[in-house]
Scaffold this motif. Sequence first.
Motif, PDB file in Angstrom:
ATOM      1  N   TYR A 161       0.852  -1.184   0.000  1.00 27.40           N
ATOM      2  CA  TYR A 161       0.000   0.000   0.000  1.00 27.40           C
ATOM      3  C   TYR A 161       0.891   1.238   0.000  1.00 27.40           C
ATOM      4  CZ  TYR A 161      -4.066  -2.910   0.941  1.00 27.40           C
ATOM      5  OH  TYR A 161      -5.081  -3.843   0.838  1.00 27.40           O
ATOM      6  N   ASP A 162       0.657   2.103  -0.993  1.00 24.50           N
ATOM      7  CA  ASP A 162       1.482   3.306  -1.164  1.00 24.50           C
ATOM      8  C   ASP A 162       0.621   4.546  -0.951  1.00 24.50           C
ATOM      9  OD1 ASP A 162       3.538   4.971  -1.694  1.00 24.50           O
ATOM     10  OD2 ASP A 162       3.873   4.332  -3.761  1.00 24.50           O
ATOM     11  N   GLY A 163       1.269   5.678  -0.623  1.00 28.36           N
ATOM     12  CA  GLY A 163       0.502   6.911  -0.450  1.00 28.36           C
ATOM     13  C   GLY A 163       1.208   7.952   0.383  1.00 28.36           C
ATOM     14  N   GLY A 164       2.328   7.605   1.005  1.00 30.20           N
ATOM     15  CA  GLY A 164       3.044   8.560   1.844  1.00 30.20           C
ATOM     16  C   GLY A 164       4.179   9.244   1.091  1.00 30.20           C
ATOM     17  N   HIS A 165       4.933  10.076   1.814  1.00 21.91           N
ATOM     18  CA  HIS A 165       6.043  10.820   1.212  1.00 21.91           C
ATOM     19  C   HIS A 165       7.281   9.937   1.071  1.00 21.91           C
ATOM     20  CE1 HIS A 165       3.947  14.623   1.546  1.00 21.91           C
ATOM     21  NE2 HIS A 165       3.680  14.364   2.816  1.00 21.91           N
ATOM     22  N   THR A 166       8.084  10.243   0.044  1.00 23.36           N
ATOM     23  CA  THR A 166       9.437   9.703  -0.047  1.00 23.36           C
ATOM     24  C   THR A 166      10.352  10.726   0.605  1.00 23.36           C
ATOM     25  OG1 THR A 166       8.980   8.484  -2.085  1.00 23.36           O
ATOM     26  CG2 THR A 166      11.286   8.959  -1.592  1.00 23.36           C
ATOM     27  N   TYR A 167      11.140  10.299   1.576  1.00 20.69           N
ATOM     28  CA  TYR A 167      11.902  11.224   2.406  1.00 20.69           C
ATOM     29  C   TYR A 167      13.333  11.383   1.922  1.00 20.69           C
ATOM     30  CZ  TYR A 167       8.044  10.786   5.711  1.00 20.69           C
ATOM     31  OH  TYR A 167       6.804  10.821   6.294  1.00 20.69           O
ATOM     32  N   ASP A 168      13.993  12.401   2.443  1.00 22.53           N
ATOM     33  CA  ASP A 168      15.442  12.534   2.390  1.00 22.53           C
ATOM     34  C   ASP A 168      15.975  11.988   3.714  1.00 22.53           C
ATOM     35  OD1 ASP A 168      18.014  14.025   1.319  1.00 22.53           O
ATOM     36  OD2 ASP A 168      17.781  14.614   3.415  1.00 22.53           O
ATOM     37  N   PHE A 169      17.061  11.236   3.677  1.00 22.36           N
ATOM     38  CA  PHE A 169      17.557  10.577   4.889  1.00 22.36           C
ATOM     39  C   PHE A 169      17.786  11.576   6.024  1.00 22.36           C
ATOM     40  CE2 PHE A 169      20.988   9.050   7.651  1.00 22.36           C
ATOM     41  CZ  PHE A 169      20.503   7.812   8.009  1.00 22.36           C
ATOM     42  N   GLU A 170      18.496  12.656   5.735  1.00 23.20           N
ATOM     43  CA  GLU A 170      18.806  13.626   6.786  1.00 23.20           C
ATOM     44  C   GLU A 170      17.564  14.374   7.236  1.00 23.20           C
ATOM     45  OE1 GLU A 170      22.144  16.111   6.029  1.00 23.20           O
ATOM     46  OE2 GLU A 170      23.508  14.442   5.691  1.00 23.20           O
ATOM     47  N   ASP A 171      16.627  14.622   6.316  1.00 22.62           N
ATOM     48  CA  ASP A 171      15.395  15.314   6.687  1.00 22.62           C
ATOM     49  C   ASP A 171      14.534  14.432   7.597  1.00 22.62           C
ATOM     50  OD1 ASP A 171      13.490  17.550   6.424  1.00 22.62           O
ATOM     51  OD2 ASP A 171      12.252  16.081   5.366  1.00 22.62           O
ATOM     52  N   LEU A 172      14.505  13.120   7.318  1.00 23.74           N
ATOM     53  CA  LEU A 172      13.755  12.197   8.171  1.00 23.74           C
ATOM     54  C   LEU A 172      14.339  12.194   9.580  1.00 23.74           C
ATOM     55  CD1 LEU A 172      11.640   9.972   8.606  1.00 23.74           C
ATOM     56  CD2 LEU A 172      13.313   8.308   7.745  1.00 23.74           C
TER      57      LEU A 172
END
Length: 477
Positions: A227-238
């Motif tokens: 199930y997909d629908g969220g954000h793809t993050y940047d490692f440092e931002d996460l």
Amino acid sequence: MKVLNTGSVLNQTTLYKRCSPTNFNASMGIGQEANCRYVWSYRIKEGNSPWRAIGHRQSGKSTTTLSKFYLDASIGRDCSIDCFISPNQFFDWRNTKQLASLHANWLEIDINSPAGVTRENKKSLTPEEESEVIKEVFGQLQLAEVPMPTGYVLSGSGGVHLYWMYPGVEAYKWRINSWRDITSKLVSKLNGGKNWHVDLGASKDPARVLRMPGTKHGSTRRTVEYYDGGHTYDFEDLAKQLGVKITKPTHLKLVTQPKKETQARKAKTPKAKSDNPPNSGKHTIGQWWFKIYTNVLQHIQKNPVKEGMRDSAAFIIYVALRHIQDADSAFNRVRQINERLIGLTDDELARYLKTAQNTLYKYKKDSISEYLSRQLGMDTSFLYQSKTKLTPEEVAIARKASALTTAKRKAEGTLSRILKAARELLSDQSPLTQTSVAAICGRSERTVRRYWKELLDHPVIRCASIYSPPKECPVAV
């Protein structure tokens, strides 16, 4: 803390839509490996191992393709049974030291089982119970105001795998430490429920393998769904959103040296030979004064400076530093030490150091010894200590003793980390296995295996709930 109603949880979970397994593969870069990922299925009987690698191995050893792997993991006409894959990539072998790149953090939500029930006999959840688990998990994430996962996978038995995905980043050791800190922060936000808990061993192991969407669960024959629908993050931002500080080693910082003006070379004049060459073992004037500085500093750290000794302490520290640094640097350093340990006012400090700023004082060994003992009450035997040269036999004995001490200290540190990981698993009521302990403490399973008996015999750990699962089940179901 905000109060969360059921409707808001439902709204959050409905943002995620069931997607094709190819969406999961594309988001994780599966099939586009610069290095290699590992796939695993205990359904594979041919060969010596159920492990396979896809992509490119640094050693040049053979790899396979996903389609070939799916066919190998088959039962009769059913293919791709109980298939797992590593979200992260490796240079060659599947262990933490061989990690090449990180692609996601995850939490494995495992279903609870009654005491005494083995992994093979574990009961699966119904679709309705599975739906309730998802609502509870997302509800707790929302209450904790945690960034929502990029997507999640339903394992086919009621378990859920939450993924926080990001473009691949190089798996330096300091970044792997940050990866574990991110996972620890995510784990701390979930309290578990009637039917579920967070599998610490699976969640905190960056070399873990997890079920692949589109394959089938061997026990239930249900398809693993994504199930997909969220954000793809940047490692440092996460990491930043979770309050995790990423600490890079200081040696990685780029230092630019100022360009020096080139001058014409001058002919070298031969230096007169010194009676005491640099490697004769005797100290220089700077080294001698540095020794005095460090011993005075250690003395006033252990013994608070009395009222009548403050001016003498500041004075002799400044004199020592003047033989090592320029006047301004030495004064700034003494002022910092004064604020912490001596306690003079700025005017008093400047007045006491005025003559030493204009005159570079020199002392003979006996003179400085008398000054330190009389003015500061110091033991000055360090001024007269001389190292005697050891014989080759004494050097060998000293080295052996040092090696034994180092090995003992290292072993105690390793056991301490293993004990801490075991206590964490037991407090969370997670199965205590060599794999899960190794994942949490950052040591290899081989290392944990060496300490396993000592761990089980430890009075803090020894209890009836400890058991070792079958070796053929090194991954979470």
